[in-house]
Design an enzyme around this catalytic site. Structure first.
Site, mmCIF file in Angstrom:
data_model
loop_
_atom_site.group_PDB
_atom_site.id
_atom_site.type_symbol
_atom_site.label_atom_id
_atom_site.label_comp_id
_atom_site.label_asym_id
_atom_site.label_seq_id
_atom_site.Cartn_x
_atom_site.Cartn_y
_atom_site.Cartn_z
ATOM 1 N N GLY A 12 -16.645 46.559 -13.372
ATOM 2 C CA GLY A 12 -15.968 46.220 -14.614
ATOM 3 C C GLY A 12 -16.904 46.088 -15.803
ATOM 4 O O GLY A 12 -16.555 46.455 -16.926
ATOM 5 N N ASN A 13 -18.140 45.597 -15.577
ATOM 6 C CA ASN A 13 -19.063 45.362 -16.702
ATOM 7 C C ASN A 13 -19.551 46.658 -17.346
ATOM 8 O O ASN A 13 -20.079 46.642 -18.439
ATOM 9 C CB ASN A 13 -20.256 44.502 -16.258
ATOM 10 N N LYS A 130 -2.670 39.981 -4.356
ATOM 11 C CA LYS A 130 -3.427 40.356 -5.545
ATOM 12 C C LYS A 130 -2.599 40.124 -6.816
ATOM 13 O O LYS A 130 -1.627 40.845 -7.077
ATOM 14 C CB LYS A 130 -3.804 41.830 -5.409
ATOM 15 N N LYS A 215 -11.490 48.909 -5.241
ATOM 16 C CA LYS A 215 -12.324 50.068 -5.572
ATOM 17 C C LYS A 215 -13.597 50.141 -4.705
ATOM 18 O O LYS A 215 -14.124 51.219 -4.458
ATOM 19 C CB LYS A 215 -12.694 50.084 -7.059
ATOM 20 N N LYS A 277 -17.717 44.092 -1.619
ATOM 21 C CA LYS A 277 -18.828 45.053 -1.752
ATOM 22 C C LYS A 277 -19.625 45.112 -0.455
ATOM 23 O O LYS A 277 -19.984 46.191 0.017
ATOM 24 C CB LYS A 277 -19.753 44.671 -2.914
HETATM 25 P P1 ADP Z 1 -17.303 44.429 -10.211
HETATM 26 O O1 ADP Z 1 -16.472 44.575 -11.433
HETATM 27 O O2 ADP Z 1 -18.607 45.169 -10.304
HETATM 28 O O3 ADP Z 1 -16.567 44.715 -8.927
HETATM 29 P P2 ADP Z 1 -17.256 41.600 -9.449
HETATM 30 O O4 ADP Z 1 -17.158 40.536 -10.490
HETATM 31 O O5 ADP Z 1 -16.057 41.886 -8.623
HETATM 32 O O6 ADP Z 1 -17.783 42.902 -10.203
HETATM 33 O O7 ADP Z 1 -18.463 41.269 -8.455
HETATM 34 C C1 ADP Z 1 -19.761 40.967 -8.934
HETATM 35 C C2 ADP Z 1 -19.964 39.449 -9.021
HETATM 36 O O8 ADP Z 1 -20.096 38.897 -7.714
HETATM 37 C C3 ADP Z 1 -21.226 38.990 -9.694
HETATM 38 O O9 ADP Z 1 -21.103 38.951 -11.088
HETATM 39 C C4 ADP Z 1 -21.416 37.578 -9.107
HETATM 40 O O10 ADP Z 1 -20.929 36.590 -9.985
HETATM 41 C C5 ADP Z 1 -20.541 37.569 -7.884
HETATM 42 N N1 ADP Z 1 -21.163 37.122 -6.628
HETATM 43 C C6 ADP Z 1 -20.515 36.411 -5.666
HETATM 44 N N2 ADP Z 1 -21.296 36.145 -4.638
HETATM 45 C C7 ADP Z 1 -22.522 36.694 -4.913
HETATM 46 C C8 ADP Z 1 -23.770 36.747 -4.219
HETATM 47 N N3 ADP Z 1 -23.908 36.198 -3.017
HETATM 48 N N4 ADP Z 1 -24.797 37.394 -4.799
HETATM 49 C C9 ADP Z 1 -24.659 37.964 -6.017
HETATM 50 N N5 ADP Z 1 -23.498 37.943 -6.735
HETATM 51 C C10 ADP Z 1 -22.441 37.322 -6.192
HETATM 52 MG MG MG Z 2 -14.882 43.587 -8.211
#
Ligand code: ADP
Ligand code: MG
Length: 317
Positions: A12-13, A130, A215, A277
């Site tokens: 998303g970023n 969701k 995704k 992820k």
């Molecule tokens: P995207 O849009 O890339 O899917 P998400 O917000 O869903 O992003 O996932 C990324 C986020 O996961 C990071 O910004 C962080 O805040 C969070 N996060 C949760 N647990 C962890 C972890 N163990 N290590 C790093 N980030 C983490």
């Molecule tokens: Mg995400």
């Protein structure tokens, strides 16, 4: 061309930098920045397939549809997904194409509107989790529950929201087309937003499902389906951490599948953000994938050089 194939899932970023900058021109500005890092990867010899999320954008379409509901028809969720694949694919095509132009790279970028088959009997359909789209009053929620058959939940005191299923992706319908385009040297954008979820009947007929596919899971399935050499998840953190966000936080340079599973069982990865992820990466590596990296867009080149990011591998030699 013998270059290695990487599936790069942009989070998303990469499309919306922060909640104060969400307009379409803002999204282009964010995408232009990410395009620089992807172009660097391509200039270094990678054959890149791009996947992306669409959560906020689907939310905008649903809100717009809701606000216009007294004059226009509702937009079904599968159509919202396809709309975002087109609009976001167009945006990435143009930003990356413009970056190529500056560098004299002659590759073309193309978006494949992608359907992803989900199992109509996936347990996710029995208990949708969701939340999507706008918040409603209790009365509206009750009305849509009856009129539209929507499932509604009360979301942390902020109002009522529609909840939909998030089933696991099973098969990428346009897989062969994506594979051939990649082999021919096109930079392909596919499974945007996790793909448009479809179910298949006994005659092989497809129809859209009112669901959303994660995704990260869909990107892992794509990486496996086209035999990618690398699955790279570009998100808002440079590395994955243990004890994330606490004073004991430890950034990880590398972990094996076995270690990733152990850390996950210990609860180090938050559901809905890092956990999907890690699950996606494990899925890719357990199905013959060799390497995965999780890092932020601006660190992609350094992560590929082994200088940062979290590298996940099947096992240590
Ligand atoms: P995207 O849009 O890339 O899917 P998400 O917000 O869903 O992003 O996932 C990324 C986020 O996961 C990071 O910004 C962080 O805040 C969070 N996060 C949760 N647990 C962890 C972890 N163990 N290590 C790093 N980030 C983490
Ligand atoms: Mg995400």
């Amino acid at each position: 061309m013998t270059s290695k194939v990487a599936v790069v899932a942009i989070g998303g970023n990469s499309l919306i930098s922060d909640p104060q900058h969400q307009t379409v021109p803002d999204q282009f500005a964010a995408t232009r920045k990410t395009a620089v890092h992807i172009a660097d990867m391509i200039a270094a010899g990678w054959n890149v397939v791009i996947t992306h999320g669409n959560g906020p954008q689907v939310g905008f379409i649903l809100l717009r549809s809701e606000l216009a509901s007294h004059v226009l028809h509702e937009v079904p969720l599968d159509s919202c997904g396809a709309d975002t694949q087109g609009a976001l694919g167009y945006m990435i095509q143009q930003c990356l194409g413009n970056e190529f132009k500056k560098r004299g790279i002659t590759r073309q970028v193309v978006t494949v509107v992608t359907q992803v088959v989900v199992d109509a009997h996936d347990s996710a359909f029995a208990r949708p989790t969701k939340p999507i789209g706008p918040f409603y009053t209790e009365a509206k929620a009750q009305q849509y529950r009856q009129e539209r058959g929507w499932q509604m939940i009360e979301d942390a005191g902020r109002g009522w929201r529609r909840v939909v299923a998030s089933p696991r992706p099973q098969r990428i319908v346009e897989r062969d087309a994506i594979h051939m385009l990649v082999q021919a040297g096109f930079v392909v954008i596919a499974v945007g937003g996790g793909g448009v979820p479809v179910v298949e009947d006994e005659q092989g007929q497809l129809s859209g499902a009112a669901a959303v596919i994660d995704k990260d899971y869909a990107s892992a399935l794509l990486a496996h389906s086209i035999g990618a050499d690398l699955f790279l998840i570009s998100t808002s953190v440079e590395k994955v951490a243990l004890h994330y966000g606490t004073p004991d936080q430890i950034w990880l340079d590398e972990m094996t599948v076995a270690e990733a599973k152990q850390y996950m069982a210990e609860g180090h990865f938050a559901p809905g953000s890092m956990k999907p992820k890690i699950e996606a990466v494990i899925d890719f590596l357990q199905r013959d994938g060799r390497e995965a990296i999780i890092t932020s867009p601006e660190n992609i080149a350094r992560a590929l050089a082994g200088k940062t990011g979290t590298r996940i591998i099947p096992a240590r030699k």
